[in-house]
Design an enzyme around this catalytic site. Sequence first.
Site, PDB file in Angstrom:
ATOM      1  N   TYR A 171      28.766  32.956  38.594  1.00  0.00           N
ATOM      2  CA  TYR A 171      29.690  33.769  39.393  1.00  0.00           C
ATOM      3  C   TYR A 171      29.030  34.197  40.702  1.00  0.00           C
ATOM      4  O   TYR A 171      29.590  34.022  41.792  1.00  0.00           O
ATOM      5  CB  TYR A 171      30.118  35.005  38.599  1.00  0.00           C
ATOM      6  CG  TYR A 171      30.844  36.034  39.419  1.00  0.00           C
ATOM      7  CD1 TYR A 171      32.189  35.876  39.725  1.00  0.00           C
ATOM      8  CD2 TYR A 171      30.186  37.165  39.897  1.00  0.00           C
ATOM      9  CE1 TYR A 171      32.862  36.825  40.495  1.00  0.00           C
ATOM     10  CE2 TYR A 171      30.843  38.114  40.650  1.00  0.00           C
ATOM     11  CZ  TYR A 171      32.175  37.946  40.958  1.00  0.00           C
ATOM     12  OH  TYR A 171      32.839  38.883  41.719  1.00  0.00           O
ATOM     13  N   LYS A 194      29.914  33.308  44.772  1.00  0.00           N
ATOM     14  CA  LYS A 194      30.135  34.307  45.810  1.00  0.00           C
ATOM     15  C   LYS A 194      29.134  34.138  46.948  1.00  0.00           C
ATOM     16  O   LYS A 194      29.473  34.303  48.129  1.00  0.00           O
ATOM     17  CB  LYS A 194      30.044  35.717  45.211  1.00  0.00           C
ATOM     18  CG  LYS A 194      31.169  36.038  44.246  1.00  0.00           C
ATOM     19  CD  LYS A 194      32.540  35.975  44.914  1.00  0.00           C
ATOM     20  CE  LYS A 194      33.648  36.417  44.000  1.00  0.00           C
ATOM     21  NZ  LYS A 194      34.966  36.515  44.672  1.00  0.00           N
TER      22      LYS A 194
END
Length: 259
Positions: free
Chosen positions: A157, A161
């Site tokens: 994750y 980002k």
Amino acid sequence: MRFADSSVIVTGAGSGVGRAAARRFAEEGARVTCVDLRKAWALDTVEQISADGGTAQAVECDVSDESSVEAAIASTVAAYGRLDVMINNVGISTPRNGMKLEDHTTEDFDKLVAVNFRGVFNGMKHAIIRFKQQGDGGAIVSTGSAAGLVGWGGAVYGATKGAIHQLTRTAAIEGAPFKIRVNAICPGAMPGTSFLTTDPQHGDAGVPDDVAAAVSQVHPLGDAITAGDCAEALLFLSSPGAANITGVCLPVDGGYVAR
């Protein structure tokens, strides 16, 4: 009324940060396209905007599908005549709490990359194409994360980002000669906004008070980050007041990454 007569797309507008941002853009005069994979949720946001006297439409869109993003932009241009602001807000979280890097399956990895990274790439790409056709610039703001600035768990994750942040910087340089500004916000912990909600009205109603308080204390300022906090940052970076700001990944994190 910073966005009077402007046309704005907000992805993930059916709940959380996206809904808060869509409503705020409309309050400040924008004509908003509320994009969401769940059209019923987007329609609910449109109803709220309409009840407040604003202008909005709902469009179903899978941001990981390039043709779907193209269609959402085409729908916006057909309805409002142009595009001025693109908010790439859709994101999904680590599939299961506490996952280590080695716990991820290939399917987990592919889905996180497809939604979080390719989804933003698709939005940026086709907004830039539209802005260049119009010839008078535009603004793109994406939702990154403090987890893409520092190690914060959720390795894949956070990597997606971080990829958004780098895409933002490079697109900002490429877009600058065309007055296309590209920025991102990087929220900290948001216990009141769930990626996994099944109810856009009460996404995190089940978060215990002690858990919310503990998460809040992660931030030096001592408060949880809210959807409203993020919406205000998105509006500022999209606004004329940020006319000379581009390539910025703005932490909205109560001071977390300043430690």
